[in-house]
Design an enzyme around this catalytic site. Structure first.
Site, PDB file in Angstrom:
ATOM      1  N   LYS A   1       0.839  -1.198   0.000  1.00  0.00           N
ATOM      2  CA  LYS A   1       0.000   0.000   0.000  1.00  0.00           C
ATOM      3  C   LYS A   1       0.878   1.254   0.000  1.00  0.00           C
ATOM      4  CE  LYS A   1      -4.470   1.326   1.351  1.00  0.00           C
ATOM      5  NZ  LYS A   1      -5.751   0.722   1.653  1.00  0.00           N
TER       6      LYS A   1
ATOM      7  N   LYS B   1      -5.859 -13.979 -15.539  1.00  0.00           N
ATOM      8  CA  LYS B   1      -6.349 -14.544 -14.280  1.00  0.00           C
ATOM      9  C   LYS B   1      -7.798 -14.085 -14.055  1.00  0.00           C
ATOM     10  CE  LYS B   1      -5.572 -13.985  -9.268  1.00  0.00           C
ATOM     11  NZ  LYS B   1      -6.781 -13.420  -8.744  1.00  0.00           N
TER      12      LYS B   1
ATOM     13  N   LYS C   1     -12.204 -10.319 -10.024  1.00  0.00           N
ATOM     14  CA  LYS C   1     -13.292  -9.339 -10.077  1.00  0.00           C
ATOM     15  C   LYS C   1     -12.785  -7.997 -10.586  1.00  0.00           C
ATOM     16  CE  LYS C   1     -13.174  -8.230  -5.121  1.00  0.00           C
ATOM     17  NZ  LYS C   1     -12.170  -9.225  -4.699  1.00  0.00           N
TER      18      LYS C   1
END
Ligand code: ADP
Ligand code: TRP
Length: 341
Positions: free
Chosen positions: A133, A212, A215
């Site tokens: 992050k 892959k 979502k």
């Protein structure tokens, strides 16, 4: 007493009791990842369903972990119910596994605090989830920074032996072992060091575009979608322009890779690919039928599960978890020196 115990242990009930005692403890935590796709099912849910009943199993909804990235209370409430319903629908029996949510057991955040006081800031700043992050230039909240110690508490409170997780969580289990070792060193042997159980790699399930399935890529085949949604997704799988009647290459074809997970007579299909006696359209229709046949019983179970039933499962699970967690925390409080009366 001793005689009784011996007697009990020689009988059938005794054997059963022994088996229960000998079962290793398994615990995993799950964050809802929204609408599940068949990649999630094959990569995460199915391997869990296939192994959980060999252990004394606990499935925990990590709702406080979810707060590190979610600030929508309605969404969170919905996610908690959904993730429980998803696991039950794919075959987890709530009378075999204890299913509860993290926020119901206050001891988790309490123990996390104690672990945070044992590990250093440089140690926590090496955690991948946090580092990723920060490297993306995003502002990590302190919850994300401390995340691995809450996860360590989730695991260690229950004397867990094995923790089934995806490869991405391997480091967090090392952190849990480290928390256990630090505590044991400071206060005496208290926590068991858990082992990760990295789920058997099913490989990367491809999405309809060959990348892959994820979502985030909009290339999914939904797990609990309608028959029509599944057929539409399957028919949209990318193919090349091989003419009908020409042999197809099963190794490179996306549809065939998905057949491998859903089609019982795979060898026959493979032969037809190589003989050129099946076209992409027929192959996709067969695949869609096989996916639907596999998942329609799950979809029915999911539809039959009411919100109230899920809530009752979570309440029952919390009672079981609370009894274990509070006994362990009583000991921990004594060990660290905060228990006076
Ligand atoms: P997504 O990529 O859709 O966001 P997640 O990262 O939420 O999926 O995945 C949750 C779990 O589902 C992962 O830990 C992994 O085990 C499994 N998973 C997700 N996508 C796939 C895939 N395409 N192939 C195999 N397993 C997958
Ligand atoms: N961090 C895990 C994930 O994102 C979820 C989790 C929370 C967990 N607590 C846990 C997993 C304890 C295993 C054990 O997937």
């Amino acid at each position: 007493m001793v005689e009784n115990k011996n007697l009990r242990n020689t009988g059938f009930l005794g054997i059963l009791e022994h088996m229960a005692e000998d079962k290793k403890r398994l615990l995993t935590g799950i964050q809802s990842s929204g609408q599940l796709h068949i990649g999630n099912y094959l990569g995460a849910l199915k391997p869990f369903v296939e192994s959980y009943d060999k252990y004394e199993s606990t499935l925990m909804v990590a709702d406080y972990h979810a707060l590190t990235s979610l600030r929508n209370p309605d969404q969170l409430r919905e996610n908690i119910v959904d993730v429980v319903a998803d696991y039950i629908a794919v075959g987890v029996n709530p009378t075999v596994a204890t299913i509860f949510k993290q926020s119901d057991i206050l001891e988790h955040t309490e123990l996390a605090w104690i672990f945070e006081c044992l590990v250093t800031v440089p140690f926590l700043s090496q955690a991948h989830a946090y580092k990723d992050k920060v490297s993306k230039g995003l502002d990590a909240n302190a919850g994300l920074f401390n995340y691995p110690m809450l996860m360590a508490a989730d695991i260690l409170l229950y004397d867990t032996d094995v923790v089934p997780v995806g490869e991405d969580q391997r480091q967090h289990i090392e952190y849990a072992r480290e928390a256990a070792a630090k505590f044991n060193l400071a206060y005496g042997e208290t926590f068991k060091e858990p082992k990760e159980m990295i789920l058997k790699d099913v490989g990367t399930v491809p999405g309809v575009d060959g990348k892959k399935m994820s979502k985030s890529y909009n290339n999914t085949i939904p797990l609990f979608g309608t028959d029509e949604a599944i057929r539409t997704a399957v028919m949209s799988i990318k193919t090349d322009s091989t003419a009908v009647g020409a042999p197809l290459n099963p190794e490179t074809d996306i549809t065939f890779q998905l057949h491998a997970h859903f089609t019982p007579n795979l060898a026959e299909i493979q032969k037809r690919y190589m003989d050129g006696t099946i076209g992409y359209k027929e192959s996709k229709e067969l695949l869609a039928n096989n996916i639907i046949a596999t998942i329609s019983p799950m979809r029915e179970r999911r539809a039959a599960l009411s919100r109230e039933a899920v809530i009752q499962i979570l309440k029952d699970g919390a009672e079981v978890a609370r009894a274990k967690a509070s006994a362990k925390m009583k000991l921990v409080r004594e060990k660290v020196g905060v228990a006076l009366y």
